[in-house]
Write a protein that holds these residues in place. Structure first.
Motif, PDB file in Angstrom:
ATOM      1  N   PRO A   1       0.808  -1.222   0.000  1.00  0.00           N
ATOM      2  CA  PRO A   1       0.000   0.000   0.000  1.00  0.00           C
ATOM      3  C   PRO A   1       0.846   1.280   0.000  1.00  0.00           C
ATOM      4  O   PRO A   1       0.504   2.257  -0.661  1.00  0.00           O
ATOM      5  CB  PRO A   1      -0.825  -0.087   1.281  1.00  0.00           C
ATOM      6  CG  PRO A   1      -0.715  -1.474   1.770  1.00  0.00           C
ATOM      7  CD  PRO A   1       0.504  -2.069   1.145  1.00  0.00           C
ATOM      8  N   SER A   2       1.966   1.258   0.726  1.00  0.00           N
ATOM      9  CA  SER A   2       2.819   2.444   0.780  1.00  0.00           C
ATOM     10  C   SER A   2       3.471   2.724  -0.565  1.00  0.00           C
ATOM     11  O   SER A   2       3.541   3.873  -1.006  1.00  0.00           O
ATOM     12  CB  SER A   2       3.888   2.268   1.852  1.00  0.00           C
ATOM     13  OG  SER A   2       4.676   3.425   1.956  1.00  0.00           O
ATOM     14  N   LEU A   3       3.957   1.672  -1.238  1.00  0.00           N
ATOM     15  CA  LEU A   3       4.534   1.864  -2.571  1.00  0.00           C
ATOM     16  C   LEU A   3       3.487   2.384  -3.543  1.00  0.00           C
ATOM     17  O   LEU A   3       3.760   3.273  -4.351  1.00  0.00           O
ATOM     18  CB  LEU A   3       5.130   0.557  -3.097  1.00  0.00           C
ATOM     19  CG  LEU A   3       6.510   0.186  -2.580  1.00  0.00           C
ATOM     20  CD1 LEU A   3       6.864  -1.238  -2.998  1.00  0.00           C
ATOM     21  CD2 LEU A   3       7.560   1.152  -3.088  1.00  0.00           C
ATOM     22  N   ALA A   4       2.263   1.844  -3.469  1.00  0.00           N
ATOM     23  CA  ALA A   4       1.202   2.272  -4.376  1.00  0.00           C
ATOM     24  C   ALA A   4       0.840   3.743  -4.155  1.00  0.00           C
ATOM     25  O   ALA A   4       0.617   4.484  -5.112  1.00  0.00           O
ATOM     26  CB  ALA A   4      -0.034   1.385  -4.188  1.00  0.00           C
ATOM     27  N   GLU A   5       0.791   4.156  -2.897  1.00  0.00           N
ATOM     28  CA  GLU A   5       0.367   5.529  -2.594  1.00  0.00           C
ATOM     29  C   GLU A   5       1.502   6.544  -2.673  1.00  0.00           C
ATOM     30  O   GLU A   5       1.331   7.649  -3.164  1.00  0.00           O
ATOM     31  CB  GLU A   5      -0.263   5.585  -1.209  1.00  0.00           C
ATOM     32  CG  GLU A   5      -0.865   6.943  -0.888  1.00  0.00           C
ATOM     33  CD  GLU A   5      -1.652   6.951   0.402  1.00  0.00           C
ATOM     34  OE1 GLU A   5      -1.826   8.051   0.954  1.00  0.00           O
ATOM     35  OE2 GLU A   5      -2.087   5.880   0.866  1.00  0.00           O
ATOM     36  N   HIS A   6       2.687   6.182  -2.172  1.00  0.00           N
ATOM     37  CA  HIS A   6       3.778   7.149  -2.046  1.00  0.00           C
ATOM     38  C   HIS A   6       4.996   6.837  -2.913  1.00  0.00           C
ATOM     39  O   HIS A   6       5.902   7.659  -3.007  1.00  0.00           O
ATOM     40  CB  HIS A   6       4.242   7.232  -0.588  1.00  0.00           C
ATOM     41  CG  HIS A   6       3.144   7.533   0.375  1.00  0.00           C
ATOM     42  ND1 HIS A   6       2.527   8.762   0.459  1.00  0.00           N
ATOM     43  CD2 HIS A   6       2.527   6.753   1.290  1.00  0.00           C
ATOM     44  CE1 HIS A   6       1.591   8.731   1.389  1.00  0.00           C
ATOM     45  NE2 HIS A   6       1.564   7.505   1.909  1.00  0.00           N
ATOM     46  N   GLY A   7       5.040   5.635  -3.483  1.00  0.00           N
ATOM     47  CA  GLY A   7       6.207   5.246  -4.286  1.00  0.00           C
ATOM     48  C   GLY A   7       7.413   4.868  -3.447  1.00  0.00           C
ATOM     49  O   GLY A   7       8.503   4.684  -3.966  1.00  0.00           O
TER      50      GLY A   7
END
Length: 88
Positions: A64-70
């Motif tokens: 989720p963090s990669l999807a939202e913030h990269g």
């Protein structure tokens, strides 16, 4: 493409590096291998516990963090790990 970066404070001194992986599924084996290799013979039960805790955080929050913030990262007293998504 995801860049895995790590910095670990070990008895032999700092272990720093980075590696590009194609998918998030390929990232955890790199992290685990580098941790075990960096600590070598000094690896103990407390390292195993920290590794399990980081793996739980990775499994719950990295995608989720990669999807939202990269980006996703985790830091402990002796280990810092960051995943950064590379955009084409």
């Amino acid at each position: 493409m995801i860049t895995v970066q790590w910095m670990m404070l070990t008895p032999k001194g700092p272990a720093v590096g980075e590696k590009d992986v194609a998918t998030l599924e390929e990232a955890w084996p790199v992290i685990e291998s580098e941790m075990r290799g960096s600590y070598g013979k000094s690896w103990g039960e407390h390292h195993e516990l920290a590794l399990r805790q980081m793996k739980n955080a990775f499994g719950n929050m990295a995608s989720p963090s990669l999807a939202e913030h990269g980006e996703w990262g985790i830091r402990t007293l002796g280990v810092s790990i960051t995943l950064t998504e590379k955009k084409p």
